[in-house]
Design an enzyme around this catalytic site. Structure first.
Site, PDB file in Angstrom:
ATOM      1  N   LYS A  13       0.845  -1.209   0.000  1.00 39.06           N
ATOM      2  CA  LYS A  13       0.000   0.000   0.000  1.00 39.06           C
ATOM      3  C   LYS A  13       0.878   1.257   0.000  1.00 39.06           C
ATOM      4  O   LYS A  13       0.676   2.160  -0.809  1.00 39.06           O
ATOM      5  CB  LYS A  13      -0.935   0.004   1.229  1.00 39.06           C
ATOM      6  CG  LYS A  13      -1.886  -1.174   1.273  1.00 39.06           C
ATOM      7  CD  LYS A  13      -2.803  -1.126   2.488  1.00 39.06           C
ATOM      8  CE  LYS A  13      -2.084  -1.257   3.823  1.00 39.06           C
ATOM      9  NZ  LYS A  13      -1.409  -2.555   4.038  1.00 39.06           N
ATOM     10  N   ARG A 172      -0.840  -8.839  13.277  1.00 38.64           N
ATOM     11  CA  ARG A 172      -1.439  -7.839  12.375  1.00 38.64           C
ATOM     12  C   ARG A 172      -2.314  -8.523  11.325  1.00 38.64           C
ATOM     13  O   ARG A 172      -3.368  -7.989  10.938  1.00 38.64           O
ATOM     14  CB  ARG A 172      -0.333  -7.000  11.723  1.00 38.64           C
ATOM     15  CG  ARG A 172       0.285  -6.004  12.707  1.00 38.64           C
ATOM     16  CD  ARG A 172       1.661  -5.522  12.291  1.00 38.64           C
ATOM     17  NE  ARG A 172       1.684  -4.838  11.028  1.00 38.64           N
ATOM     18  CZ  ARG A 172       2.795  -4.602  10.319  1.00 38.64           C
ATOM     19  NH1 ARG A 172       3.970  -5.009  10.787  1.00 38.64           N
ATOM     20  NH2 ARG A 172       2.737  -3.971   9.177  1.00 38.64           N
TER      21      ARG A 172
HETATM   22  P1  AP5 Z   1       4.880  -1.632   1.816  1.00 41.61           P
HETATM   23  O1  AP5 Z   1       4.576  -0.845   0.587  1.00 41.61           O
HETATM   24  O2  AP5 Z   1       5.599  -0.927   2.918  1.00 41.61           O
HETATM   25  O3  AP5 Z   1       3.562  -2.384   2.321  1.00 41.61           O
HETATM   26  P2  AP5 Z   1       2.263  -1.858   3.108  1.00 41.61           P
HETATM   27  O4  AP5 Z   1       1.078  -2.525   2.521  1.00 41.61           O
HETATM   28  O5  AP5 Z   1       2.278  -0.348   3.157  1.00 41.61           O
HETATM   29  O6  AP5 Z   1       2.575  -2.500   4.498  1.00 41.61           O
HETATM   30  P3  AP5 Z   1       2.476  -1.959   5.985  1.00 41.61           P
HETATM   31  O7  AP5 Z   1       3.114  -3.007   6.830  1.00 41.61           O
HETATM   32  O8  AP5 Z   1       3.025  -0.554   6.117  1.00 41.61           O
HETATM   33  O9  AP5 Z   1       0.953  -1.935   6.173  1.00 41.61           O
HETATM   34  P4  AP5 Z   1       0.200  -1.955   7.473  1.00 41.61           P
HETATM   35  O10 AP5 Z   1      -1.176  -1.723   6.996  1.00 41.61           O
HETATM   36  O11 AP5 Z   1       0.381  -3.151   8.315  1.00 41.61           O
HETATM   37  O12 AP5 Z   1       0.914  -0.783   8.330  1.00 41.61           O
HETATM   38  P5  AP5 Z   1       0.505   0.712   8.714  1.00 41.61           P
HETATM   39  O13 AP5 Z   1       1.720   1.520   8.710  1.00 41.61           O
HETATM   40  O14 AP5 Z   1      -0.682   1.168   7.933  1.00 41.61           O
HETATM   41  O15 AP5 Z   1       5.740  -2.916   1.353  1.00 41.61           O
HETATM   42  C1  AP5 Z   1       6.178  -3.873   2.299  1.00 41.61           C
HETATM   43  C2  AP5 Z   1       7.558  -4.443   1.853  1.00 41.61           C
HETATM   44  O16 AP5 Z   1       7.385  -5.152   0.626  1.00 41.61           O
HETATM   45  C3  AP5 Z   1       8.643  -3.358   1.596  1.00 41.61           C
HETATM   46  O17 AP5 Z   1       9.891  -3.858   1.995  1.00 41.61           O
HETATM   47  C4  AP5 Z   1       8.587  -3.179   0.058  1.00 41.61           C
HETATM   48  O18 AP5 Z   1       9.849  -2.778  -0.445  1.00 41.61           O
HETATM   49  C5  AP5 Z   1       8.201  -4.591  -0.409  1.00 41.61           C
HETATM   50  N1  AP5 Z   1       7.396  -4.557  -1.636  1.00 41.61           N
HETATM   51  C6  AP5 Z   1       6.409  -3.686  -1.978  1.00 41.61           C
HETATM   52  N2  AP5 Z   1       5.889  -3.988  -3.171  1.00 41.61           N
HETATM   53  C7  AP5 Z   1       6.562  -5.098  -3.606  1.00 41.61           C
HETATM   54  C8  AP5 Z   1       6.474  -5.907  -4.776  1.00 41.61           C
HETATM   55  N3  AP5 Z   1       5.587  -5.637  -5.755  1.00 41.61           N
HETATM   56  N4  AP5 Z   1       7.299  -6.976  -4.888  1.00 41.61           N
HETATM   57  C9  AP5 Z   1       8.209  -7.262  -3.918  1.00 41.61           C
HETATM   58  N5  AP5 Z   1       8.333  -6.519  -2.775  1.00 41.61           N
HETATM   59  C10 AP5 Z   1       7.515  -5.462  -2.616  1.00 41.61           C
HETATM   60  O19 AP5 Z   1      -0.017   0.513  10.202  1.00 41.61           O
HETATM   61  C11 AP5 Z   1       0.855   0.182  11.253  1.00 41.61           C
HETATM   62  C12 AP5 Z   1       0.108   0.175  12.566  1.00 41.61           C
HETATM   63  O20 AP5 Z   1      -0.430   1.500  12.832  1.00 41.61           O
HETATM   64  C13 AP5 Z   1      -1.113  -0.751  12.662  1.00 41.61           C
HETATM   65  O21 AP5 Z   1      -0.756  -2.080  12.995  1.00 41.61           O
HETATM   66  C14 AP5 Z   1      -1.926  -0.062  13.774  1.00 41.61           C
HETATM   67  O22 AP5 Z   1      -1.371  -0.339  15.030  1.00 41.61           O
HETATM   68  C15 AP5 Z   1      -1.693   1.420  13.473  1.00 41.61           C
HETATM   69  N6  AP5 Z   1      -2.725   1.976  12.564  1.00 41.61           N
HETATM   70  C16 AP5 Z   1      -2.513   2.491  11.325  1.00 41.61           C
HETATM   71  N7  AP5 Z   1      -3.691   2.900  10.779  1.00 41.61           N
HETATM   72  C17 AP5 Z   1      -4.647   2.601  11.694  1.00 41.61           C
HETATM   73  C18 AP5 Z   1      -6.068   2.763  11.707  1.00 41.61           C
HETATM   74  N8  AP5 Z   1      -6.737   3.279  10.662  1.00 41.61           N
HETATM   75  N9  AP5 Z   1      -6.732   2.351  12.809  1.00 41.61           N
HETATM   76  C19 AP5 Z   1      -6.080   1.860  13.887  1.00 41.61           C
HETATM   77  N10 AP5 Z   1      -4.753   1.648  13.933  1.00 41.61           N
HETATM   78  C20 AP5 Z   1      -4.037   2.031  12.846  1.00 41.61           C
END
Ligand code: AP5
Ligand code: ZN
Length: 217
Positions: A13, A172
């Site tokens: 994402k 998660r």
């Molecule tokens: P990346 O693009 O970073 O993936 P992502 O989907 O953004 O993953 P996240 O782990 O950031 O998502 P998340 O939803 O768990 O975390 P968030 O920060 O929102 O890619 C991941 C890896 O894969 C990277 O190394 C990248 O290089 C690689 N990659 C990407 N595309 C690729 C491809 N095509 N091929 C190969 N490799 C690839 O949330 C974190 C925490 O914040 C939550 O757990 C919660 O505690 C809190 N939080 C956030 N939003 C809320 C909410 N709305 N409500 C309550 N708590 C919340």
């Protein structure tokens, strides 16, 4: 355009949101990034969020919704936005609906990036971020930095997010299944769901997303 992105942790994402926001000329709003900035600045909001994040649990809605709302009230969202990581449960989705309705606007699409569970674990566990700029993202296998531990783009130190351990990733994923997956039905019923496979090279997935969004609109 007003777009919500959903998908398992590690679905890409954040990676895709950077390119899509650029292509669509709208700001990217990531609640995860907003929490991380607050934690690193030591704010009260960051202190309230950090234990939940470290455990891989959702930050309570009363904190998250207010934070997202104040960001969406800023003037740069007048022509649209790309929401990355919000909403994450039905209560947040209803709050977003109310906010948009109050502003006389509506969502255009919900982009669901699909990857298998085990790929999510591999992507998250191998992710490394740059301390100087969080948008500099690497992966130890898929996109390794040229010199170990250092960012190719700016030379900054690379680190692993505290919630990117395999154990926390599995929590998660469970939270996603329980709280976020029901949003798929919620948005399908409103004819907003756009699903794509998020496997393959990053640029291909951006293209796939743009094509799917264009077809939907
Ligand atoms: P990346 O693009 O970073 O993936 P992502 O989907 O953004 O993953 P996240 O782990 O950031 O998502 P998340 O939803 O768990 O975390 P968030 O920060 O929102 O890619 C991941 C890896 O894969 C990277 O190394 C990248 O290089 C690689 N990659 C990407 N595309 C690729 C491809 N095509 N091929 C190969 N490799 C690839 O949330 C974190 C925490 O914040 C939550 O757990 C919660 O505690 C809190 N939080 C956030 N939003 C809320 C909410 N709305 N409500 C309550 N708590 C919340
Ligand atoms: Zn860097």
């Amino acid at each position: 355009m007003r777009i919500v992105m959903v998908g398992l942790p590690g679905a890409g994402k954040g990676t895709q949101a950077a390119y899509l926001a650029d292509n669509l000329s709208v700001p990217r709003i990531s609640t995860g990034d907003m929490f991380r900035v607050n934690i690193s600045r030591g704010t009260e909001l960051g202190r309230r969020a950090q234990d939940y994040m470290r455990a891989g649990q959702l930050v309570p809605d009363e904190i998250t919704i207010g934070m997202a709302k104040s960001r969406m009230d800023q003037s740069d969202t007048a022509d649209g936005f790309l929401l990355d990581g919000f909403p994450r449960n039905e209560h947040q989705a209803e709050a977003l609906d109310r906010l948009l309705k109050d502003n006389g606007v509506s969502l255009d699409a919900v982009l669901d990036l699909q990857i298998p569970r085990e790929e999510a674990v591999r992507r998250v566990a191998g992710r490394r971020l740059c301390r100087t700029d969080d948008s500099h993202v690497f992966h130890m296998t898929y996109n390794p930095p040229r010199s170990a531990g250092l960012c190719d783009l700016c030379g900054g130190e690379l680190y692993q997010r505290q919630d990117d351990t395999e154990h926390t990733v599995r929590s998660r994923l469970d939270v996603y299944d329980r709280a976020t997956e029901p949003l798929i039905a919620y948005y399908r019923a409103r004819n907003l769901l756009v699903r794509i496979s998020a496997l393959g090279p990053v640029a291909e997935i951006t293209q796939r997303s743009m094509d799917a969004l264009r077809q939907h609109s």
